[in-house]
Write an enzyme that holds these catalytic residues in place. Structure first.
Site, PDB file in Angstrom:
ATOM      1  CG  ASN A  82       2.975  33.132  59.924  1.00 57.32           C
ATOM      2  OD1 ASN A  82       1.852  32.786  60.308  1.00 57.32           O
ATOM      3  ND2 ASN A  82       3.189  34.216  59.204  1.00 57.32           N
ATOM      4  NE  ARG A  84       1.034  36.890  61.641  1.00 52.82           N
ATOM      5  CZ  ARG A  84      -0.198  36.598  61.226  1.00 52.82           C
ATOM      6  NH1 ARG A  84      -0.561  35.365  60.991  1.00 52.82           N
ATOM      7  NH2 ARG A  84      -1.074  37.569  61.044  1.00 52.82           N
ATOM      8  CG  HIS A 106      -0.646  44.240  58.784  1.00 52.48           C
ATOM      9  ND1 HIS A 106      -1.488  45.012  58.004  1.00 52.48           N
ATOM     10  CD2 HIS A 106      -0.573  43.035  58.184  1.00 52.48           C
ATOM     11  CE1 HIS A 106      -1.894  44.312  56.976  1.00 52.48           C
ATOM     12  NE2 HIS A 106      -1.351  43.105  57.069  1.00 52.48           N
ATOM     13  NE  ARG A 146      -8.548  41.033  54.378  1.00 54.61           N
ATOM     14  CZ  ARG A 146      -7.356  41.059  54.977  1.00 54.61           C
ATOM     15  NH1 ARG A 146      -6.998  42.106  55.679  1.00 54.61           N
ATOM     16  NH2 ARG A 146      -6.557  40.032  54.900  1.00 54.61           N
ATOM     17  CD  GLU A 182       4.559  40.802  58.831  1.00 55.47           C
ATOM     18  OE1 GLU A 182       4.651  40.670  57.591  1.00 55.47           O
ATOM     19  OE2 GLU A 182       3.485  40.735  59.438  1.00 55.47           O
TER      20      GLU A 182
END
Ligand code: ADP
Length: 405
Positions: free
Chosen positions: A12, A96, A185, A246, A389
């Site tokens: 990743n 990823r 996601h 955010r 993940e």
């Protein structure tokens, strides 16, 4: 393509970091994992862990992602601390990738042709995509002949119908620029959808869920018959619920007014992506849910407001998605907050009785996932399922590489 696949490396590559995990895929055993951080900064650092052993940390020289991958190779094959004898033991590599736009609807073998299509998608993720691509290119050199598979964070959401994914602006903006909701996601939502189906003892194409990935970045998805019907993030990961830094959903007219007041696009980008959310509202100089919970309990108004806004928006989306899927079998919580913060979960779950959630507040305080947080007779279940993940990327890589075997 080789049919005997035993060992899979998952990478990743972020803008300044490289996370890695090596799996023995039969039995899904994690052999080693770690991260090279602060790549190209002059003060890079490597964290390495063999199996479930202790983490070791040391300063390293990593001018770019290629250096970082070399360091990972050295660590994995080190005669004392490594887990494989030679790099030839690695059968496939899963990467990823942030954005697959509409081109990549599933994990895909990276060939010259598919990689050149990934390169065209750089404008969709100018910070992350070059690092993702750099990781694949470096592996093509370091591991000649070993298959590289791209696993896209947007792919699982590609089942959204157009009426859910399009924005209500003239279609020319979609046709010309690809402006639509993509969602992110996806690998995590995919993993917990599969895990929830297994937990419930139902075939995955028969489960209706609201999946909630609640971490520093957060998103929810409405899962109808095992497929995404809608999700909270949009063209970028800025949309949806209130996150660590955010804003999530905001009236776009706020952006227009900020432009009229003289702010540049970069300044507004920074404001909404990096200075907002729990950090911006909480006023305690932290985007960490643990700090927000602690300060809210101690009476800090900003932290209390941030926490209430965070929960309000999540409850709102759970209600919406429960309705969209026609009644969910379960609401699934994961991510750093979803898996760990019982206080944050309590604020959400205590408001879901109207959806048939018979919530067990004692279980919420004491249990760790995988577990139910509802009483056995609850019509709608709530469960905490730790996401993984990296393992999902390894599984997808295995699927792609052994296709047709
Ligand atoms: P990212 O989106 O960066 O992957 P994570 O999924 O790691 O983020 O989630 C980070 C969030 O999880 C932080 O807000 C942190 O406070 C929260 N968190 C992590 N561990 C705990 C814990 N033990 N208790 C409460 N909150 C936690």
């Amino acid at each position: 393509m080789p049919c005997h696949i035993d060992t899979i490396l998952v990478l990743n590559a972020g803008s300044s970091s490289l996370k890695f995990t090596l799996y023995k895929i039969q039995g899904e055993q994690r052999l080693a994992n770690g991260v090279v951080e602060r790549i190209a900064s002059g003060s890079a650092n490597m964290v390495y862990r063999r199996g479930d052993g202790p983490k070791t940390e040391k300063p390293v020289i990593a001018r770019n992602h290629s250096d970082a991958i070399q360091l990972v190779c050295e660590a994995l094959t080190n005669p004392e601390t490594g887990v494989i004898k030679t790099l030839r033991e690695i059968d496939a590599i899963g990467h990823r990738i942030l954005h697959g736009a509409e081109i990549f609807r599933e994990a895909t073998l990276m060939t010259e042709e598919t990689l050149s299509k990934v390169r065209e998608l750089v404008p969709f993720g100018p910070l992350h995509m070059p690092a993702n691509i750099g990781g694949i290119e470096a592996c093509q050199t370091i591991f000649p002949g070993v298959p590289n598979v791209g696993v896209f964070d947007t792919a699982f959401h590609q089942t959204m119908p157009d009426y859910a994914s399009h924005y209500a602006i003239p279609e020319i903006y979609y046709q010309k620029y690809g402006f639509r909701k993509y969602g992110f996601h996806g690998t995590s939502h995919h993993f917990i959808t599969d895990a929830a189906a297994e937990f419930l003892g139902k075939p995955v194409d028969e489960v209706n869920l609201v999946t909630c990935h609640l971490g520093n970045g957060s998103s929810l998805a409405a899962i109808k018959n095992g497929k995404v019907l809608d999700t909270t993030m949009g063209l970028t990961p800025l949309a949806g619920v209130v996150m660590g830094t955010r804003s999530g959903d905001i009236d776009p007219a706020v952006v227009l007014e900020l432009v009229r007041k003289g702010m540049t696009a970069d300044e507004i980008d920074n404001l909404l992506n990096k200075q907002s959310g729990l950090l911006g509202v909480g006023g305690i100089n932290s985007n960490d849910m643990r700090d927000i919970v602690e300060h809210a309990a101690a009476g800090y108004h900003g932290a209390q407001l941030a926490l209430q806004m965070w929960a309000h928006r999540i409850v709102q989306y759970i209600g919406a998605y429960y309705t969209l899927v026609g009644g969910a079998d379960a609401i699934v919580l994961t991510g750093g907050i979803g898996e760990n913060s019982w206080q944050a979960r309590d604020l959400v779950l205590s408001r879901l009785a109207c959806l048939g959630v018979d919530y067990d507040s004692e279980a919420n305080r004491t249990l760790r996932g995988p577990c139910y947080l509802t009483k056995p007779e609850s019509k709608t279940k709530v469960m905490v399922l730790p996401t993984d993940e990296e393992l999902m990327i390894a599984r997808e890589t295995y699927k792609v590489v052994t296709q047709g075997c």
